[in-house]
Design an enzyme around this catalytic site. Structure first.
Site, PDB file in Angstrom:
ATOM      1  N   TRP A  25      -5.657   2.070  -0.037  1.00 27.78           N
ATOM      2  CA  TRP A  25      -5.608   0.935  -1.182  1.00 27.78           C
ATOM      3  C   TRP A  25      -5.729  -0.552  -1.146  1.00 27.78           C
ATOM      4  O   TRP A  25      -6.268  -1.124  -1.424  1.00 27.78           O
ATOM      5  CB  TRP A  25      -4.410   0.840  -2.185  1.00 27.78           C
ATOM      6  CG  TRP A  25      -3.751   2.754  -2.424  1.00 27.78           C
ATOM      7  CD1 TRP A  25      -2.899   3.564  -2.285  1.00 27.78           C
ATOM      8  CD2 TRP A  25      -5.224   3.311  -2.405  1.00 27.78           C
ATOM      9  NE1 TRP A  25      -2.911   4.898  -2.222  1.00 27.78           N
ATOM     10  CE2 TRP A  25      -4.651   4.594  -3.232  1.00 27.78           C
ATOM     11  CE3 TRP A  25      -6.385   3.607  -3.361  1.00 27.78           C
ATOM     12  CZ2 TRP A  25      -4.877   5.956  -3.066  1.00 27.78           C
ATOM     13  CZ3 TRP A  25      -7.101   4.219  -3.452  1.00 27.78           C
ATOM     14  CH2 TRP A  25      -5.985   6.358  -3.953  1.00 27.78           C
ATOM     15  N   ASP A  26      -5.086  -0.849   0.265  1.00 28.64           N
ATOM     16  CA  ASP A  26      -4.969  -2.488   0.598  1.00 28.64           C
ATOM     17  C   ASP A  26      -6.450  -2.984   1.228  1.00 28.64           C
ATOM     18  O   ASP A  26      -7.569  -3.816   1.040  1.00 28.64           O
ATOM     19  CB  ASP A  26      -3.990  -2.620   2.017  1.00 28.64           C
ATOM     20  CG  ASP A  26      -3.183  -2.980   1.581  1.00 28.64           C
ATOM     21  OD1 ASP A  26      -2.843  -3.311   0.710  1.00 28.64           O
ATOM     22  OD2 ASP A  26      -1.846  -2.782   2.450  1.00 28.64           O
ATOM     23  N   LEU A  27      -7.744  -1.924   1.805  1.00 27.98           N
ATOM     24  CA  LEU A  27      -8.320  -2.279   2.501  1.00 27.98           C
ATOM     25  C   LEU A  27      -9.407  -1.375   1.340  1.00 27.98           C
ATOM     26  O   LEU A  27     -10.561  -2.417   1.181  1.00 27.98           O
ATOM     27  CB  LEU A  27      -9.065  -1.364   2.974  1.00 27.98           C
ATOM     28  CG  LEU A  27      -8.215  -1.412   4.351  1.00 27.98           C
ATOM     29  CD1 LEU A  27      -8.001   0.103   5.659  1.00 27.98           C
ATOM     30  CD2 LEU A  27      -8.725  -2.182   4.835  1.00 27.98           C
ATOM     31  N   ASP A  77       1.308  -1.345   0.193  1.00 33.77           N
ATOM     32  CA  ASP A  77      -0.095  -0.174  -0.421  1.00 33.77           C
ATOM     33  C   ASP A  77       0.928   1.322   0.038  1.00 33.77           C
ATOM     34  O   ASP A  77       0.298   2.117  -0.683  1.00 33.77           O
ATOM     35  CB  ASP A  77      -1.142  -0.019   1.050  1.00 33.77           C
ATOM     36  CG  ASP A  77      -2.259   1.027   0.885  1.00 33.77           C
ATOM     37  OD1 ASP A  77      -1.380   2.135   1.447  1.00 33.77           O
ATOM     38  OD2 ASP A  77      -2.627   0.995   1.047  1.00 33.77           O
TER      39      ASP A  77
END
Length: 406
Positions: free
Chosen positions: A163-165, A134
């Site tokens: 961005w991960d989430l 991320d």
């Protein structure tokens, strides 16, 4: 917890945030999510934050409501078990979430050879297969250079791995869409979801990309809300709040509450503008407006403002530490989304279930993460159909392990 996906079996072979988040959301909607890890835990099993005893709050938070099987993935027999598990038979099976590389023992080519209708969501860094997380993607799309105050040129990274989430949620949505398509056409699919593509597409969808193509990157503006009126303000007594007024009604209400209608009206007359009708003008002329608001807020305590804020629906929020948020009934304490449960670490603390609410359906309590390897024998027996003797042999050879590495 809801049961919208009851009966669906999802196998997860992933680490860090995006892949486990995908599995978590599916589990919170009732899917049976089976996570396989290396014996002793994968690369995220001891990731911070930790309990005083060294258990990962991060790991047990992202893996709630999942089953756990521990396999020695460094051995051919262990890798074969992981492959068989991902491609196990069953009308509601054959759904796999991973962030393992495109090539290798968990490639779609190898897995689909075992089950042609396999659906796989593969979280990646860059679309070409290069590694990224991320924070490195975030720096590449330019967000840290937009964060921060104008008088400090240093980039400011996000604490939240956005961005991960987003990628985890995107993967869950993509899997459900692929399952729907498989019900129509019987086809399997691999869906590759790179963090870089999620980040780049999001920046484009929000207009940030097109804005930059005009030759001007967005400057740092501190805590000001770009293109509208919003910023942090310090109240009498030192409390700090974030306040936003986007609509004309929000703007007019705020002026009334602070009793600065005349002062703002004088600025409008001088400049020949209408701040209520054009939110962008409030941003353009914030240097003239902000001192008026700063003075008005500095003369009032939060207790002075709260009755009118609540009565008029002013859009605001307090600045507070996470420890205070935990006591906030709108967020955690008293929120029916949370359940106080005992976790594998031995600690009892609030855990959330599904973040949406279905008014027509009773919400079930959140469920804790499993202990590493807690469901090894159950999964080998019920999903792969192994006999007790076969399972015992795998334990004796060290190919699999139950709780505590046994």
């Amino acid at each position: 917890m809801y049961d919208l996906l009851k009966g669906l079996r999802v196998v997860e072979g992933s680490a860090f945030v995006a892949g486990p988040t995908c599995g978590l959301y599916l589990a919170q909607l009732g899917a049976e999510v089976i996570r396989f890890d290396n014996i002793g835990g994968g690369p995220d099993f001891r990731r911070w934050p930790l309990t005083p005893g060294g258990d990962s709050l991060y790991w047990e938070g992202l893996n709630k409501a999942k089953k756990s099987i521990a396999i020695d993935l460094g051995r051919p027999e262990g890798r074969e078990l992981a492959q068989r598990l991902a491609a196990a038979p069953g009308e509601q099976g054959g759904v796999f979430v991973t962030n393992f590389p495109v090539e290798g023992f968990l490639s779609y080519e190898k897995l689909s050879a075992l089950r042609p209708d396999l659906i796989c969501a593969r979280v990646m860094g860059w679309a070409d297969g290069r590694p990224a997380v991320d924070y490195t993607v975030n720096s590449a799309v330019g967000v840290p250079l937009m964060n921060g105050h104008p008088d400090d040129p240093r980039p400011v990274n996000n604490v939240l791995p956005a961005w991960d989430l987003l990628t985890g949620a995107y993967a869950a949505f993509a899997l459900v869409a692929a399952i729907s398509a498989r019900q129509r056409d019987g086809q399997g699919r691999e869906i590759r979801i790179p963090l870089s593509d999620v980040a780049a597409s999001t920046m484009a969808n929000l207009g940030y990309l097109a804005e930059s193509l005009g030759g001007q990157d967005r400057p740092r503006i501190g805590n000001d809300l770009f293109g509208a009126f919003g910023r942090d303000f310090v109240l009498k007594g030192g409390r700090r709040i974030m306040l936003v007024a986007i609509t004309a009604r929000q703007w007019r209400t705020l002026l009334q509450v602070l009793e600065i209608e005349a002062e703002v009206g004088a600025v409008e007359a001088e400049l020949g503008v209408d701040f209520a009708g054009h939110e962008g003008l409030r941003f353009d002329h914030r240097a003239r407006l902000l001192p008026l608001f700063e003075t008005a807020f500095a003369a009032k305590t939060l207790e002075d403002l709260l009755p009118s804020f609540e009565r008029e629906g002013v859009c605001w929020g307090p600045y507070q530490h996470m420890s205070a948020a935990a006591e906030d009934p709108r967020l955690v304490k008293g929120n029916p989304m949370f359940s106080d449960i005992l976790h594998p670490s031995g600690a009892t603390y609030p855990a959330p279930g599904f973040a949406g609410t279905i008014p027509q359906q009773a919400r079930g309590p959140a469920r804790p993460a499993a202990r590493l390897g807690q469901h090894t024998d159950e999964v080998l027996s019920e999903v792969l159909g192994l006999s007790s003797g076969e399972i015992a042999q795998l334990h004796d050879k060290g190919v699999v392990a139950g709780p505590g590495g046994r």
